[in-house]
Design a protein around this motif. Structure first.
Motif, PDB file in Angstrom:
ATOM      1  N   LEU A   1       0.803  -1.225   0.000  1.00 24.53           N
ATOM      2  CA  LEU A   1       0.000   0.000   0.000  1.00 24.53           C
ATOM      3  C   LEU A   1       0.830   1.266   0.000  1.00 24.53           C
ATOM      4  O   LEU A   1       0.330   2.332  -0.376  1.00 24.53           O
ATOM      5  CB  LEU A   1      -0.934   0.003   1.223  1.00 24.53           C
ATOM      6  CG  LEU A   1      -2.028  -1.061   1.228  1.00 24.53           C
ATOM      7  CD1 LEU A   1      -2.687  -1.143   2.605  1.00 24.53           C
ATOM      8  CD2 LEU A   1      -3.076  -0.754   0.156  1.00 24.53           C
ATOM      9  N   THR A   2       2.095   1.178   0.423  1.00 25.04           N
ATOM     10  CA  THR A   2       2.918   2.378   0.551  1.00 25.04           C
ATOM     11  C   THR A   2       4.101   2.428  -0.403  1.00 25.04           C
ATOM     12  O   THR A   2       4.681   3.494  -0.604  1.00 25.04           O
ATOM     13  CB  THR A   2       3.470   2.506   1.980  1.00 25.04           C
ATOM     14  OG1 THR A   2       4.375   1.414   2.243  1.00 25.04           O
ATOM     15  CG2 THR A   2       2.343   2.491   3.004  1.00 25.04           C
ATOM     16  N   GLY A   3       4.499   1.275  -0.952  1.00 24.29           N
ATOM     17  CA  GLY A   3       5.694   1.237  -1.775  1.00 24.29           C
ATOM     18  C   GLY A   3       6.973   1.074  -0.979  1.00 24.29           C
ATOM     19  O   GLY A   3       8.078   1.144  -1.536  1.00 24.29           O
ATOM     20  N   ALA A   4       6.861   0.844   0.326  1.00 25.36           N
ATOM     21  CA  ALA A   4       8.043   0.650   1.163  1.00 25.36           C
ATOM     22  C   ALA A   4       8.676  -0.710   0.890  1.00 25.36           C
ATOM     23  O   ALA A   4       8.023  -1.640   0.413  1.00 25.36           O
ATOM     24  CB  ALA A   4       7.659   0.756   2.639  1.00 25.36           C
TER      25      ALA A   4
ATOM     26  N   SER B   1      -0.031  11.707  11.328  1.00 22.00           N
ATOM     27  CA  SER B   1      -1.295  11.020  11.055  1.00 22.00           C
ATOM     28  C   SER B   1      -1.159  10.003   9.936  1.00 22.00           C
ATOM     29  O   SER B   1      -1.611   8.876  10.054  1.00 22.00           O
ATOM     30  CB  SER B   1      -2.386  12.029  10.705  1.00 22.00           C
ATOM     31  OG  SER B   1      -2.045  12.744   9.540  1.00 22.00           O
ATOM     32  N   GLY B   2      -0.583  10.386   8.823  1.00 28.61           N
ATOM     33  CA  GLY B   2      -0.308   9.436   7.756  1.00 28.61           C
ATOM     34  C   GLY B   2      -1.527   8.904   7.039  1.00 28.61           C
ATOM     35  O   GLY B   2      -2.288   8.127   7.591  1.00 28.61           O
TER      36      GLY B   2
ATOM     37  N   THR C   1       0.516  11.573   1.310  1.00 30.33           N
ATOM     38  CA  THR C   1       0.347  10.133   1.491  1.00 30.33           C
ATOM     39  C   THR C   1       1.687   9.500   1.860  1.00 30.33           C
ATOM     40  O   THR C   1       2.753  10.073   1.601  1.00 30.33           O
ATOM     41  CB  THR C   1      -0.191   9.466   0.220  1.00 30.33           C
ATOM     42  OG1 THR C   1       0.776   9.605  -0.825  1.00 30.33           O
ATOM     43  CG2 THR C   1      -1.505  10.103  -0.209  1.00 30.33           C
ATOM     44  N   ILE C   2       1.617   8.324   2.444  1.00 33.07           N
ATOM     45  CA  ILE C   2       2.849   7.616   2.812  1.00 33.07           C
ATOM     46  C   ILE C   2       3.653   7.287   1.568  1.00 33.07           C
ATOM     47  O   ILE C   2       4.885   7.412   1.556  1.00 33.07           O
ATOM     48  CB  ILE C   2       2.510   6.328   3.590  1.00 33.07           C
ATOM     49  CG1 ILE C   2       1.612   6.642   4.782  1.00 33.07           C
ATOM     50  CG2 ILE C   2       3.787   5.643   4.047  1.00 33.07           C
ATOM     51  CD1 ILE C   2       2.181   7.631   5.754  1.00 33.07           C
ATOM     52  N   ARG C   3       2.981   6.875   0.522  1.00 35.02           N
ATOM     53  CA  ARG C   3       3.691   6.534  -0.723  1.00 35.02           C
ATOM     54  C   ARG C   3       4.447   7.740  -1.257  1.00 35.02           C
ATOM     55  O   ARG C   3       5.614   7.624  -1.665  1.00 35.02           O
ATOM     56  CB  ARG C   3       2.699   6.016  -1.764  1.00 35.02           C
ATOM     57  CG  ARG C   3       3.349   5.558  -3.068  1.00 35.02           C
ATOM     58  CD  ARG C   3       2.311   5.013  -4.024  1.00 35.02           C
ATOM     59  NE  ARG C   3       1.735   3.766  -3.553  1.00 35.02           N
ATOM     60  CZ  ARG C   3       2.276   2.574  -3.750  1.00 35.02           C
ATOM     61  NH1 ARG C   3       3.433   2.460  -4.428  1.00 35.02           N
ATOM     62  NH2 ARG C   3       1.688   1.484  -3.299  1.00 35.02           N
TER      63      ARG C   3
ATOM     64  N   GLY D   1      10.020   1.886   5.119  1.00 38.94           N
ATOM     65  CA  GLY D   1      11.077   2.501   4.331  1.00 38.94           C
ATOM     66  C   GLY D   1      12.070   1.516   3.770  1.00 38.94           C
ATOM     67  O   GLY D   1      11.716   0.371   3.446  1.00 38.94           O
ATOM     68  N   ARG D   2      13.334   1.965   3.665  1.00 45.30           N
ATOM     69  CA  ARG D   2      14.392   1.147   3.092  1.00 45.30           C
ATOM     70  C   ARG D   2      14.623  -0.114   3.908  1.00 45.30           C
ATOM     71  O   ARG D   2      14.615  -0.097   5.137  1.00 45.30           O
ATOM     72  CB  ARG D   2      15.693   1.952   3.037  1.00 45.30           C
ATOM     73  CG  ARG D   2      15.883   2.732   1.771  1.00 45.30           C
ATOM     74  CD  ARG D   2      17.076   3.652   1.828  1.00 45.30           C
ATOM     75  NE  ARG D   2      18.232   3.101   2.552  1.00 45.30           N
ATOM     76  CZ  ARG D   2      19.299   3.841   2.870  1.00 45.30           C
ATOM     77  NH1 ARG D   2      19.354   5.121   2.538  1.00 45.30           N
ATOM     78  NH2 ARG D   2      20.305   3.284   3.518  1.00 45.30           N
TER      79      ARG D   2
END
Length: 508
Positions: A144-147, A264-265, A280-282, A309-310
């Motif tokens: 959902l975030t691309g992390a 909040s994110g 957005t988180i992404r 993240g990474r």
């Protein structure tokens, strides 16, 4: 809370210690239902407590049935849960003091399922070996975030603390002076730095921080550059912030991780639902290496903090000893997983996710509900008035912790002010779903006191009703009211007031 000792009739004979019934007699005369409900031991202790108060009071001795009733009332009060459902009619959808986000039914069912029997919290069903509890939600978060990777802890403050300690212990953390915020509960970024074992390196000024300020601060002692989202305040006027893409490029060039605390994110573009846009988180992960955010704010799930993240940086975070101290339980994972799965079906998200559903309720449904329930207020000595005013946009401070009636719009304030030709001082918005209860004798010296008494009576209802007092009126915001029948049932317990039943008013 102790139940009051029963008061005997005025014609009762004078008190005498010999007239106080024996404990065995009082317990022996209790009904089978009382003993079954409370247990013989607890009922006996309650009888002794009531008798002790009677002896200390020195007044007439009540009859045996009154003493038993007092003991039962005491036990009933003791059994009442401290954490209780309430009607949040404050106007703040995500109210910290009232539990923030409401869980969807699917999340509640998922929590119930793992509460009553064993689960595979840290057990790999395929290999039979020990598993990692973050595995239950990590893949969903990454999708959902691309992390590349993610971990979950008990709230966003813990997520920030963990990132600082894992990535920058005994090193400098570079932060703009304009982002050294304090949020609820006196949670201050500089104090968190100290607890995490980091050294704060402030750059820029309160209102202006440039890319060159970061460049000059980076050096061999730097462990992390941190961005902090100003969720509860705004700096307007002569301001400047470093371009986030350029800042990320600078950090990569210098080999220093960049962390972004979004608070909040949001996982979706709120503008698509008619709400002011939020990062957005992404999008944040495209210009940062690590992002921290809350699970029970705009995401609409249970209280938790998420670090995404990474992969190499998340691995360091996961191995940090604090991770075990800050980890969450099986109920949190179950609820979070259920909510995250809702985001895989965006066409239904507005209906299935309570936070988004409440934030996007339309004017007509709120107006119809106000007309329906104000008749239930007829016995109050208050004039019910429905306020349904138009507004230019819902500010972010409203969504989280701001005044729901007169809020300063900040995050998107500059764009809105430019479109409307308003100055920052005049950019005020009035929310549209307040049911205002004004004392019939509004303007009198006792109006404020009557409002406070009504607010107290509302809090004492079987399901307490929490509103706000403003401008000598009790305001009940209906945007968050979905259980209309339950609200009216609870309201029926209000004592009638002589002179009530006035005709309600409505302001279009």
């Amino acid at each position: 809370m102790n139940a009051p000792v029963p008061t005997p009739q005025a014609d009762d004979p004078a008190p005498s210690p010999r007239r106080i019934p024996a404990v065995e007699r009082l317990v022996g005369g209790a009904s089978a239902a009382e003993l079954e409900t409370y247990g013989r031991t607890a009922f006996t202790d309650a009888i002794r407590a009531v008798l002790a108060e009677i002896r200390a009071g020195g007044g007439p001795v009540p009859d045996t049935e009154s003493i038993r009733a007092a003991a039962s009332a005491r036990l009933a009060a003791e059994r009442r849960p401290s954490l209780r459902p309430v009607f949040n009619l404050t106007g703040t959808v995500l109210h910290t003091n009232l539990g923030r986000a409401l869980l969807p039914r699917s999340a509640a069912e998922a929590v119930a399922a793992v509460m009553v029997q064993a689960s595979n919290l840290e057990f790999d069903l395929e290999t039979g070996a020990r598993g990692e509890r973050d595995d239950h939600v990590e893949a969903l978060i990454c999708r959902l975030t691309g992390a590349e990777a993610a971990v979950v802890v008990n709230n966003n403050a813990a997520a920030v603390l963990l990132v600082l300690n894992a990535l920058a212990m005994r090193k400098e953390v570079v932060v703009s002076r304009g982002e050294l915020v304090e949020i609820g509960g006196s949670f201050r970024v500089p104090d968190v730095m100290v607890r995490a074992g980091c050294r704060l390196r402030e750059v820029g000024t309160t209102n202006r921080t440039h890319l060159r300020d970061y460049a000059e601060a980076l050096g061999p002692r730097t462990g992390l550059v941190m961005k902090v989202h100003p969720s509860n305040y705004a700096i307007a006027g002569f301001t400047a912030v470093a371009d986030p893409v350029a800042l990320h490029a600078l950090c990569r060039e210098r080999g220093v991780p960049l962390a972004d605390d979004l608070g909040s994110g949001s996982l979706v573009d709120l503008a698509a639902y008619g709400l002011p846009p939020e990062p957005t988180i992404r999008a944040a992960l495209e210009r940062a290496d690590v992002v921290t955010f809350s699970g029970d704010k705009l995401l609409g799930a249970v209280q938790c903090g998420i670090v995404a993240g990474r992969k190499d940086l998340i691995a360091r975070v996961r191995k940090n000893p604090l991770k075990r101290a800050l980890r969450v339980d099986k109920m949190t994972y179950a609820a979070l997983e259920a909510v995250l799965r809702l985001y895989l079906h965006p066409e239904r998200l507005r209906v299935e996710l309570p936070t988004l559903r409440l934030l996007t309720r339309d004017r007509d449904s709120i107006a119809a509900q106000a007309d329906s329930i104000r008749e239930g207020l007829a016995k109050l000595d208050f004039e019910p008035e429905v306020i349904l005013t138009s507004f230019h946009g819902v500010p972010r401070s409203y969504l989280l912790k701001g005044d729901p009636y007169h809020c300063q719009c900040h995050k998107t304030g500059r764009l809105i002010r430019e479109a409307l030709g308003l100055s920052p001082e005049k950019m005020r918005v009035t929310f549209q779903s307040a049911l205002v209860l004004t004392p019939a004798s509004a303007g009198s010296r006792g109006a404020g006191g009557r409002c406070r008494r009504l607010a107290e009576e509302l809090r004492r209802l079987p399901v307490p009703v929490i509103g706000r007092i403003s401008d000598e009126a009790v305001r009940l915001d209906l945007r968050t009211l979905e259980d209309e029948a339950g609200f009216l049932d609870s309201l029926a317990a209000l004592p009638p007031v002589a002179g009530g039943g006035r005709t309600p008013r409505r302001t279009p």
